[in-house]
Design an enzyme around this catalytic site. Structure first.
Site, PDB file in Angstrom:
ATOM      1  N   HIS A 134       0.854  -1.190   0.000  1.00 29.96           N
ATOM      2  CA  HIS A 134       0.000   0.000   0.000  1.00 29.96           C
ATOM      3  C   HIS A 134       0.885   1.234   0.000  1.00 29.96           C
ATOM      4  O   HIS A 134       1.611   1.481   0.957  1.00 29.96           O
ATOM      5  CB  HIS A 134      -0.879   0.033   1.253  1.00 29.96           C
ATOM      6  CG  HIS A 134      -2.092  -0.825   1.191  1.00 29.96           C
ATOM      7  ND1 HIS A 134      -2.334  -1.713   0.192  1.00 29.96           N
ATOM      8  CD2 HIS A 134      -3.151  -0.918   2.031  1.00 29.96           C
ATOM      9  CE1 HIS A 134      -3.485  -2.334   0.409  1.00 29.96           C
ATOM     10  NE2 HIS A 134      -4.020  -1.854   1.508  1.00 29.96           N
TER      11      HIS A 134
ATOM     12  N   TYR B  71      -9.756   5.397   5.967  1.00 29.40           N
ATOM     13  CA  TYR B  71     -10.283   5.690   7.308  1.00 29.40           C
ATOM     14  C   TYR B  71     -11.337   6.789   7.142  1.00 29.40           C
ATOM     15  O   TYR B  71     -11.042   7.833   6.559  1.00 29.40           O
ATOM     16  CB  TYR B  71      -9.177   6.192   8.219  1.00 29.40           C
ATOM     17  CG  TYR B  71      -8.138   5.146   8.550  1.00 29.40           C
ATOM     18  CD1 TYR B  71      -7.033   4.929   7.718  1.00 29.40           C
ATOM     19  CD2 TYR B  71      -8.251   4.364   9.697  1.00 29.40           C
ATOM     20  CE1 TYR B  71      -6.081   3.953   8.026  1.00 29.40           C
ATOM     21  CE2 TYR B  71      -7.290   3.403  10.006  1.00 29.40           C
ATOM     22  CZ  TYR B  71      -6.222   3.196   9.166  1.00 29.40           C
ATOM     23  OH  TYR B  71      -5.289   2.222   9.467  1.00 29.40           O
TER      24      TYR B  71
ATOM     25  N   PRO C 195      -7.170  -0.467  17.418  1.00 31.46           N
ATOM     26  CA  PRO C 195      -6.691  -0.909  16.105  1.00 31.46           C
ATOM     27  C   PRO C 195      -6.645   0.200  15.043  1.00 31.46           C
ATOM     28  O   PRO C 195      -6.185  -0.024  13.935  1.00 31.46           O
ATOM     29  CB  PRO C 195      -7.673  -2.007  15.717  1.00 31.46           C
ATOM     30  CG  PRO C 195      -8.840  -1.851  16.606  1.00 31.46           C
ATOM     31  CD  PRO C 195      -8.384  -1.141  17.828  1.00 31.46           C
TER      32      PRO C 195
ATOM     33  N   LYS D 178      -1.521  -1.056  14.593  1.00 30.51           N
ATOM     34  CA  LYS D 178      -0.236  -1.178  15.269  1.00 30.51           C
ATOM     35  C   LYS D 178      -0.085  -2.409  16.171  1.00 30.51           C
ATOM     36  O   LYS D 178       1.040  -2.758  16.538  1.00 30.51           O
ATOM     37  CB  LYS D 178       0.002   0.067  16.131  1.00 30.51           C
ATOM     38  CG  LYS D 178       0.207   1.323  15.314  1.00 30.51           C
ATOM     39  CD  LYS D 178       1.390   1.195  14.385  1.00 30.51           C
ATOM     40  CE  LYS D 178       1.525   2.381  13.460  1.00 30.51           C
ATOM     41  NZ  LYS D 178       2.361   2.075  12.295  1.00 30.51           N
TER      42      LYS D 178
ATOM     43  N   TYR E 117       2.582   6.025  10.514  1.00 30.26           N
ATOM     44  CA  TYR E 117       1.787   4.932   9.957  1.00 30.26           C
ATOM     45  C   TYR E 117       2.678   3.833   9.364  1.00 30.26           C
ATOM     46  O   TYR E 117       2.415   2.648   9.550  1.00 30.26           O
ATOM     47  CB  TYR E 117       0.830   5.458   8.886  1.00 30.26           C
ATOM     48  CG  TYR E 117      -0.277   4.470   8.553  1.00 30.26           C
ATOM     49  CD1 TYR E 117      -0.228   3.690   7.401  1.00 30.26           C
ATOM     50  CD2 TYR E 117      -1.358   4.287   9.419  1.00 30.26           C
ATOM     51  CE1 TYR E 117      -1.232   2.778   7.110  1.00 30.26           C
ATOM     52  CE2 TYR E 117      -2.362   3.380   9.136  1.00 30.26           C
ATOM     53  CZ  TYR E 117      -2.296   2.624   7.979  1.00 30.26           C
ATOM     54  OH  TYR E 117      -3.281   1.695   7.704  1.00 30.26           O
TER      55      TYR E 117
HETATM   56  P1  FAS Z   1      -2.421 -12.730  20.952  1.00 30.32           P
HETATM   57  O1  FAS Z   1      -3.561 -12.401  21.868  1.00 30.32           O
HETATM   58  O2  FAS Z   1      -2.643 -12.719  19.483  1.00 30.32           O
HETATM   59  O3  FAS Z   1      -1.872 -14.206  21.305  1.00 30.32           O
HETATM   60  C1  FAS Z   1      -1.744 -14.640  22.640  1.00 30.32           C
HETATM   61  C2  FAS Z   1      -1.823 -16.156  22.645  1.00 30.32           C
HETATM   62  O4  FAS Z   1      -1.629 -16.605  23.994  1.00 30.32           O
HETATM   63  C3  FAS Z   1      -3.193 -16.654  22.204  1.00 30.32           C
HETATM   64  O5  FAS Z   1      -3.052 -17.662  21.224  1.00 30.32           O
HETATM   65  C4  FAS Z   1      -3.807 -17.211  23.487  1.00 30.32           C
HETATM   66  O6  FAS Z   1      -4.632 -18.341  23.252  1.00 30.32           O
HETATM   67  C5  FAS Z   1      -2.575 -17.600  24.281  1.00 30.32           C
HETATM   68  N1  FAS Z   1      -2.811 -17.637  25.735  1.00 30.32           N
HETATM   69  C6  FAS Z   1      -3.577 -16.794  26.461  1.00 30.32           C
HETATM   70  N2  FAS Z   1      -3.537 -17.140  27.771  1.00 30.32           N
HETATM   71  C7  FAS Z   1      -2.715 -18.239  27.852  1.00 30.32           C
HETATM   72  C8  FAS Z   1      -2.289 -19.066  28.922  1.00 30.32           C
HETATM   73  N3  FAS Z   1      -2.685 -18.843  30.179  1.00 30.32           N
HETATM   74  N4  FAS Z   1      -1.469 -20.110  28.649  1.00 30.32           N
HETATM   75  C9  FAS Z   1      -1.047 -20.332  27.372  1.00 30.32           C
HETATM   76  N5  FAS Z   1      -1.425 -19.587  26.303  1.00 30.32           N
HETATM   77  C10 FAS Z   1      -2.260 -18.565  26.556  1.00 30.32           C
HETATM   78  N6  FAS Z   1      -4.161  -5.324  15.582  1.00 30.32           N
HETATM   79  C11 FAS Z   1      -3.984  -4.654  14.434  1.00 30.32           C
HETATM   80  O7  FAS Z   1      -2.859  -4.230  14.137  1.00 30.32           O
HETATM   81  N7  FAS Z   1      -5.049  -4.441  13.577  1.00 30.32           N
HETATM   82  C12 FAS Z   1      -6.300  -4.930  13.866  1.00 30.32           C
HETATM   83  O8  FAS Z   1      -7.241  -4.753  13.103  1.00 30.32           O
HETATM   84  C13 FAS Z   1      -6.524  -5.647  15.047  1.00 30.32           C
HETATM   85  N8  FAS Z   1      -7.759  -6.166  15.348  1.00 30.32           N
HETATM   86  C14 FAS Z   1      -7.927  -6.849  16.531  1.00 30.32           C
HETATM   87  C15 FAS Z   1      -9.178  -7.409  16.886  1.00 30.32           C
HETATM   88  C16 FAS Z   1      -9.349  -8.082  18.097  1.00 30.32           C
HETATM   89  C17 FAS Z   1     -10.695  -8.683  18.452  1.00 30.32           C
HETATM   90  C18 FAS Z   1      -8.274  -8.229  18.990  1.00 30.32           C
HETATM   91  C19 FAS Z   1      -8.435  -8.946  20.308  1.00 30.32           C
HETATM   92  C20 FAS Z   1      -7.033  -7.697  18.642  1.00 30.32           C
HETATM   93  C21 FAS Z   1      -6.854  -7.013  17.414  1.00 30.32           C
HETATM   94  N9  FAS Z   1      -5.611  -6.488  17.037  1.00 30.32           N
HETATM   95  C22 FAS Z   1      -5.418  -5.808  15.889  1.00 30.32           C
HETATM   96  C23 FAS Z   1      -4.484  -6.636  17.878  1.00 30.32           C
HETATM   97  C24 FAS Z   1      -3.929  -7.999  17.633  1.00 30.32           C
HETATM   98  O9  FAS Z   1      -3.632  -8.160  16.266  1.00 30.32           O
HETATM   99  C25 FAS Z   1      -2.791  -8.172  18.564  1.00 30.32           C
HETATM  100  O10 FAS Z   1      -1.981  -7.005  18.601  1.00 30.32           O
HETATM  101  C26 FAS Z   1      -1.922  -9.354  18.240  1.00 30.32           C
HETATM  102  O11 FAS Z   1      -2.745 -10.481  18.177  1.00 30.32           O
HETATM  103  C27 FAS Z   1      -0.870  -9.441  19.338  1.00 30.32           C
HETATM  104  O12 FAS Z   1      -0.287 -10.667  19.253  1.00 30.32           O
HETATM  105  P2  FAS Z   1       0.134 -11.439  20.591  1.00 30.32           P
HETATM  106  O13 FAS Z   1       0.855 -10.511  21.483  1.00 30.32           O
HETATM  107  O14 FAS Z   1       0.783 -12.687  20.106  1.00 30.32           O
HETATM  108  O15 FAS Z   1      -1.228 -11.773  21.368  1.00 30.32           O
HETATM  109  C1  PHB Z   2      -7.387  -4.562   8.860  1.00 29.49           C
HETATM  110  O1  PHB Z   2      -7.090  -4.762   7.639  1.00 29.49           O
HETATM  111  O2  PHB Z   2      -7.940  -5.431   9.570  1.00 29.49           O
HETATM  112  C2  PHB Z   2      -7.044  -3.243   9.487  1.00 29.49           C
HETATM  113  C3  PHB Z   2      -6.416  -2.271   8.724  1.00 29.49           C
HETATM  114  C4  PHB Z   2      -6.090  -1.060   9.323  1.00 29.49           C
HETATM  115  C5  PHB Z   2      -6.411  -0.856  10.647  1.00 29.49           C
HETATM  116  C6  PHB Z   2      -7.044  -1.840  11.418  1.00 29.49           C
HETATM  117  C7  PHB Z   2      -7.364  -3.042  10.817  1.00 29.49           C
HETATM  118  O3  PHB Z   2      -6.102   0.330  11.244  1.00 29.49           O
END
Ligand code: FAS
Ligand code: PHB
Length: 391
Positions: free
Chosen positions: A72, A202, A294, A298, A386
């Site tokens: 992008h 956005y 989100p 980041k 960004y």
């Molecule tokens: P994660 O939460 O991905 O992974 C943690 C892992 O630890 C999971 O697999 C979990 O099952 C495991 N775990 C938890 N407790 C445990 C325990 N007691 N024992 C063992 N394992 C355990 N970021 C963006 O940049 N853009 C987005 O659009 C975006 N949308 C999101 C939407 C949602 C609903 C959520 C919750 C987050 C979103 N995020 C987004 C942020 C997301 O992408 C996180 O930043 C990213 O998953 C971070 O990765 P981890 O730190 O690995 O955590």
């Molecule tokens: C996405 O593609 O899921 C996305 C992109 C930009 C954002 C958040 C989510 O700021």
């Protein structure tokens, strides 16, 4: 069992750390409470910074990303019925971002780890951490009814916001900072061509925020701001598409191709940081230590930044017998985290409608958008944050 670095959590942070440590010849075991299928089923991030792409290539999982990731070169903001596009490489000395879903990143890392024969324990129950302030911290868990213990040199808490790692640090040793936003995002994934295949859009409209993104040239990801009290069942596909279109400039709205949602969820928005990111031989990384709304795309990128720093620190410890990296990890990671927290909070504040923002606050938001679109300096600030800050 024994390993050099025990990793809690097989999300992007844990898996990327494992891959980077394996490449440095450091033995590591991942303990994950869910199944691999469940981890892959979570639909989350979609935009990768160049430093994240570089870390994945360095970890040996860049092949599909380089083939299927979609660069992008622009970022678009829509408000007052107009679409404004920002040229990212022009303002950042050539940097761009890449559209490639977190699900694909996680799959690539899982496949790579399996092929390398590295140990990942899925569906581990009752995970607990012990002896964290000794030279031999331990992970205990139950798997298929049998209790297990792993003796480690270090433990990396990569288990997300609701994990066990941060909760294993005495409360009085932690400082927590948080901000809850008075709204959420309804997210829809649909197998339809993206309305904007080379720029995330956005949108700020009188009815609220909207976002147009993608996963591929045939799969799109859209979001709209919704009241924090909404439930997914309140949002039929028809209602989602109508609301999304109503929040975009007519030309963009008319170009949106709709279709049945293959995933629909509501995510709350929060900013959160827990300091410090180390307690004894336990090191936190990713969502275990911080959460960003989100809006700035980041979360995943910050997790990758943490584990790149942590992997370097562990490699320095084992290869050079130096603890400079691990002793400096928390302060170094937090400096980057707070700059990203600030940007994510700023873009969220700029692009959303807050229930209590009216009159003066609304005019200030409109004035900032107007200034942003008419100032190269302001656009450069947005662009360099960004595409990702160094350090
Ligand atoms: P994660 O939460 O991905 O992974 C943690 C892992 O630890 C999971 O697999 C979990 O099952 C495991 N775990 C938890 N407790 C445990 C325990 N007691 N024992 C063992 N394992 C355990 N970021 C963006 O940049 N853009 C987005 O659009 C975006 N949308 C999101 C939407 C949602 C609903 C959520 C919750 C987050 C979103 N995020 C987004 C942020 C997301 O992408 C996180 O930043 C990213 O998953 C971070 O990765 P981890 O730190 O690995 O955590
Ligand atoms: C996405 O593609 O899921 C996305 C992109 C930009 C954002 C958040 C989510 O700021």
């Amino acid at each position: 069992m024994r390993t050099q670095v025990g990793i809690i959590g097989a999300g992007p942070a844990g898996l990327l750390l494992g891959a980077l440590l394996s490449k440095a010849g450091i033995d590591n075991t991942i303990v994950e409470r869910q199944s691999g299928e469940y981890v892959l089923s979570r639909i989350r991030a979609g935009i990768l910074e160049q430093t994240t792409v570089d870390a994945l290539i360095s970890a040996g999982v860049g092949e599909r990303l380089l083939k299927e990731g979609i660069p992008h070169e622009h970022l678009s903001l829509s408000f007052a019925g107009q679409l404004h596009t920002i040229d990212l490489p022009k303002l950042t000395g050539g940097k761009t971002v890449t559209a490639y879903g977190q699900t694909e990143v996680t799959k690539d890392l899982m496949d790579h780890r399996l092929a390398a024969g590295r140990q990942t324990v899925y569906e581990a129950k009752d995970v607990s951490l012990h002896d964290l302030t000794t030279a031999k911290p331990r992970i205990r868990f139950t798997k298929d009814g049998t209790e297990h213990e792993i003796e480690c040199d270090f433990i990396a808490g990569c288990d997300g916001f609701h994990g066990v790692s941060r909760q294993s640090i005495p409360k009085e040793k932690l400082q927590e900072f948080s901000r809850e936003y008075p709204f959420g995002w309804v997210g829809v994934l649909a197998d339809v061509p993206p309305v904007s295949p080379h720029a995330v859009i956005y949108g700020n409209s009188p009815d609220g925020f909207s976002l147009c993104s993608m996963r591929s040239m045939t799969r799109s990801r859209y979001y709209v701001q919704c009241p924090i009290t909404d439930k997914v069942e309140d949002w039929s596909d028809a209602r989602f598409w109508d609301v999304l279109r109503s929040r975009l400039p007519a030309e963009t709205a008319n170009a949106i191709i709709t279709g049945p949602s293959i995933e629909k969820s509501i995510a709350p928005l929060r900013s959160y940081v827990s300091e410090p990111m180390r307690w004894g031989q336990l090191f936190l990384a990713g969502d275990a230590a911080h959460i960003v709304p989100p809006t700035g795309a980041k979360g995943l990128n910050l997790a990758a930044s943490d584990v790149s720093m942590l992997a370097q620190a562990f490699a320095q410890h084992y290869a050079e017998k130096s603890n400079e990296g691990i002793d400096g990890y928390s302060a170094r990671a937090l400096r980057k985290i707070w700059r990203v927290e600030r940007f994510s909070w700023w873009l969220t504040s700029l692009m959303h409608r807050f229930p209590d923002t009216e009159g003066f606050g609304q005019r200030v938001q409109e004035a900032e958008l107007d200034y942003l679109m008419n100032s190269v300096a302001a656009q450069t600030t947005l662009a360099e944050n960004y595409v990702g800050l160094a350090g």
